[in-house]
Design a protein around this motif. Structure first.
Motif, mmCIF file in Angstrom:
data_model
loop_
_atom_site.group_PDB
_atom_site.id
_atom_site.type_symbol
_atom_site.label_atom_id
_atom_site.label_comp_id
_atom_site.label_asym_id
_atom_site.label_seq_id
_atom_site.Cartn_x
_atom_site.Cartn_y
_atom_site.Cartn_z
ATOM 1 N N SER A 172 38.089 37.729 23.172
ATOM 2 C CA SER A 172 38.542 37.191 21.885
ATOM 3 C C SER A 172 39.309 35.901 22.160
ATOM 4 C CB SER A 172 39.449 38.194 21.172
ATOM 5 O OG SER A 172 40.688 38.295 21.847
ATOM 6 N N CYS A 173 39.581 35.153 21.120
ATOM 7 C CA CYS A 173 40.374 33.921 21.259
ATOM 8 C C CYS A 173 41.724 34.229 21.896
ATOM 9 C CB CYS A 173 40.601 33.266 19.906
ATOM 10 S SG CYS A 173 39.110 32.795 19.024
ATOM 11 N N ILE A 174 42.357 35.309 21.402
ATOM 12 C CA ILE A 174 43.702 35.616 21.890
ATOM 13 C C ILE A 174 43.693 36.144 23.320
ATOM 14 C CG2 ILE A 174 44.611 35.941 19.575
ATOM 15 C CD1 ILE A 174 44.725 38.991 20.313
ATOM 16 N N ALA A 205 48.348 35.471 21.687
ATOM 17 C CA ALA A 205 48.391 35.948 20.296
ATOM 18 C C ALA A 205 48.626 34.838 19.283
ATOM 19 C CB ALA A 205 49.464 37.024 20.149
ATOM 20 N N ASP A 206 49.479 33.891 19.597
ATOM 21 C CA ASP A 206 49.730 32.760 18.704
ATOM 22 C C ASP A 206 49.087 31.482 19.224
ATOM 23 O OD1 ASP A 206 51.127 33.991 16.664
ATOM 24 O OD2 ASP A 206 53.083 33.671 17.584
ATOM 25 N N GLY A 207 48.248 31.636 20.238
ATOM 26 C CA GLY A 207 47.599 30.463 20.818
ATOM 27 C C GLY A 207 48.503 29.686 21.755
ATOM 28 N N ASN A 208 49.623 30.280 22.154
ATOM 29 C CA ASN A 208 50.604 29.566 22.973
ATOM 30 C C ASN A 208 50.771 30.134 24.377
ATOM 31 O OD1 ASN A 208 51.539 27.534 21.155
ATOM 32 N ND2 ASN A 208 52.448 29.181 19.954
ATOM 33 N N ALA A 209 49.937 31.084 24.765
ATOM 34 C CA ALA A 209 50.082 31.708 26.085
ATOM 35 C C ALA A 209 48.717 31.817 26.761
ATOM 36 C CB ALA A 209 50.730 33.082 25.941
ATOM 37 N N PRO A 210 48.116 30.673 27.115
ATOM 38 C CA PRO A 210 46.803 30.736 27.764
ATOM 39 C C PRO A 210 46.878 31.445 29.119
ATOM 40 C CG PRO A 210 47.627 28.476 27.716
ATOM 41 C CD PRO A 210 48.595 29.313 26.943
ATOM 42 N N ILE A 211 45.808 32.147 29.470
ATOM 43 C CA ILE A 211 45.799 32.890 30.736
ATOM 44 C C ILE A 211 45.568 31.972 31.934
ATOM 45 C CG2 ILE A 211 45.071 35.046 29.662
ATOM 46 C CD1 ILE A 211 42.210 34.444 30.737
ATOM 47 N N ASP A 212 45.168 30.755 31.685
ATOM 48 C CA ASP A 212 44.931 29.785 32.747
ATOM 49 C C ASP A 212 45.573 28.460 32.333
ATOM 50 O OD1 ASP A 212 43.066 27.471 33.906
ATOM 51 O OD2 ASP A 212 42.839 29.224 35.217
ATOM 52 N N ALA A 213 46.196 27.786 33.273
ATOM 53 C CA ALA A 213 46.894 26.535 32.956
ATOM 54 C C ALA A 213 45.951 25.456 32.436
ATOM 55 C CB ALA A 213 47.641 26.026 34.184
ATOM 56 N N TYR A 256 43.609 25.987 30.245
ATOM 57 C CA TYR A 256 43.244 26.308 28.862
ATOM 58 C C TYR A 256 44.301 25.728 27.931
ATOM 59 C CZ TYR A 256 40.004 29.838 30.765
ATOM 60 O OH TYR A 256 39.011 30.483 31.426
ATOM 61 N N PRO A 257 43.886 25.163 26.819
ATOM 62 C CA PRO A 257 44.874 24.531 25.928
ATOM 63 C C PRO A 257 45.672 25.536 25.119
ATOM 64 C CG PRO A 257 42.692 24.391 24.968
ATOM 65 C CD PRO A 257 42.511 24.979 26.342
ATOM 66 N N LYS A 258 46.869 25.103 24.750
ATOM 67 C CA LYS A 258 47.658 25.839 23.759
ATOM 68 C C LYS A 258 47.128 25.421 22.399
ATOM 69 C CE LYS A 258 51.782 26.365 26.527
ATOM 70 N NZ LYS A 258 53.235 26.197 26.620
ATOM 71 N N LEU A 259 46.840 26.392 21.546
ATOM 72 C CA LEU A 259 46.247 26.129 20.237
ATOM 73 C C LEU A 259 47.256 26.240 19.104
ATOM 74 C CD1 LEU A 259 42.953 28.197 20.642
ATOM 75 C CD2 LEU A 259 43.352 25.790 21.230
ATOM 76 N N GLY A 260 48.322 26.991 19.298
ATOM 77 C CA GLY A 260 49.299 27.220 18.240
ATOM 78 C C GLY A 260 49.897 25.923 17.725
ATOM 79 N N GLY A 261 49.809 25.714 16.422
ATOM 80 C CA GLY A 261 50.385 24.551 15.785
ATOM 81 C C GLY A 261 49.577 23.276 15.935
ATOM 82 N N GLN A 262 48.420 23.365 16.578
ATOM 83 C CA GLN A 262 47.552 22.191 16.722
ATOM 84 C C GLN A 262 46.984 21.825 15.350
ATOM 85 O OE1 GLN A 262 46.436 19.264 17.713
ATOM 86 N NE2 GLN A 262 46.207 20.015 19.819
ATOM 87 N N TYR A 263 46.629 20.566 15.149
ATOM 88 C CA TYR A 263 46.026 20.157 13.886
ATOM 89 C C TYR A 263 44.738 20.933 13.643
ATOM 90 C CZ TYR A 263 49.103 16.070 13.984
ATOM 91 O OH TYR A 263 50.189 15.244 14.010
ATOM 92 N N THR A 281 54.325 26.252 17.140
ATOM 93 C CA THR A 281 53.790 25.361 18.160
ATOM 94 C C THR A 281 54.705 25.239 19.357
ATOM 95 O OG1 THR A 281 52.797 23.198 18.543
ATOM 96 C CG2 THR A 281 54.786 23.243 17.197
ATOM 97 N N GLN A 282 54.098 25.082 20.504
ATOM 98 C CA GLN A 282 54.814 24.704 21.716
ATOM 99 C C GLN A 282 54.313 23.339 22.185
ATOM 100 O OE1 GLN A 282 54.557 27.790 24.691
ATOM 101 N NE2 GLN A 282 55.452 29.315 23.340
ATOM 102 N N LEU A 283 53.506 22.699 21.345
ATOM 103 C CA LEU A 283 52.989 21.383 21.677
ATOM 104 C C LEU A 283 54.103 20.369 21.549
ATOM 105 C CD1 LEU A 283 49.661 21.535 19.654
ATOM 106 C CD2 LEU A 283 49.974 21.960 22.093
ATOM 107 N N ARG A 284 54.037 19.353 22.341
ATOM 108 C CA ARG A 284 55.003 18.269 22.229
ATOM 109 C C ARG A 284 54.258 16.968 22.416
ATOM 110 N NH1 ARG A 284 57.693 17.032 27.666
ATOM 111 N NH2 ARG A 284 56.075 17.679 29.088
#
Length: 144
Positions: free
Chosen positions: A66-68, A73-81, A83-90, A135-138
């Motif tokens: 699955s995506c998660i 779960a919120d798109g902010n904890a990818p299993i591989d460095a 992989y992008p963080k998706l949480g809060g992305q446009y 988001t954890q994006l900066r």
């Protein structure tokens, strides 16, 4: 006034008008009162956050993931460095990326087959869900 100066001023005025028009639209990174994420440049239907959450948790037929499973779960904890963080992305960015994976214009061993069977509404819903997450994006503004 010379023709070159007039053309330059008209170009500046046109650019300013286009910039204002682009900025005056509805912010696509927020949901309305019914939890519907408004789409824009991806040409997709309005995304439904709750449906997107269900899709993000569903195992894909192509990979069994699955995506998660890969993005968290919120798109902010990818299993591989990598992989992008998706949480809060446009939402538009996510929708365009999924459309490109679906078309094979963007390649990734897991994402290309995972997105191959997604419909337009599925993509809009997933994009709406992940865009609505914290988001954890900066941005790198001011970084040296």
């Amino acid at each position: 006034m010379t023709t070159a100066v007039t053309v330059q001023r008209l170009a500046i005025a046109l650019f300013a008008a286009l910039a204002l028009a682009a900025c005056s639209g509805q912010d696509s990174s927020h949901a309305d009162a019914e939890g519907v994420q408004k789409s824009s440049s991806a040409g997709l239907p309005d995304g439904r956050i709750a449906v997107g959450e269900q899709l993000a948790n569903a195992k894909g037929k192509a990979t069994g993931q699955s995506c998660i499973d890969c993005h968290g779960a919120d798109g902010n904890a990818p299993i591989d460095a990598s992989y992008p963080k998706l949480g809060g992305q446009y939402a538009d960015y996510l929708a365009h990326a999924l459309q490109q994976y679906r078309k094979g214009e963007r390649q990734h061993a897991l994402m290309t087959p995972q997105a191959a069977n997604l419909g337009d509404q599925d993509i809009a819903d997933l994009a709406a869900f992940f865009a609505s997450r914290p988001t954890q994006l900066r941005d790198l503004h001011g970084m040296q």
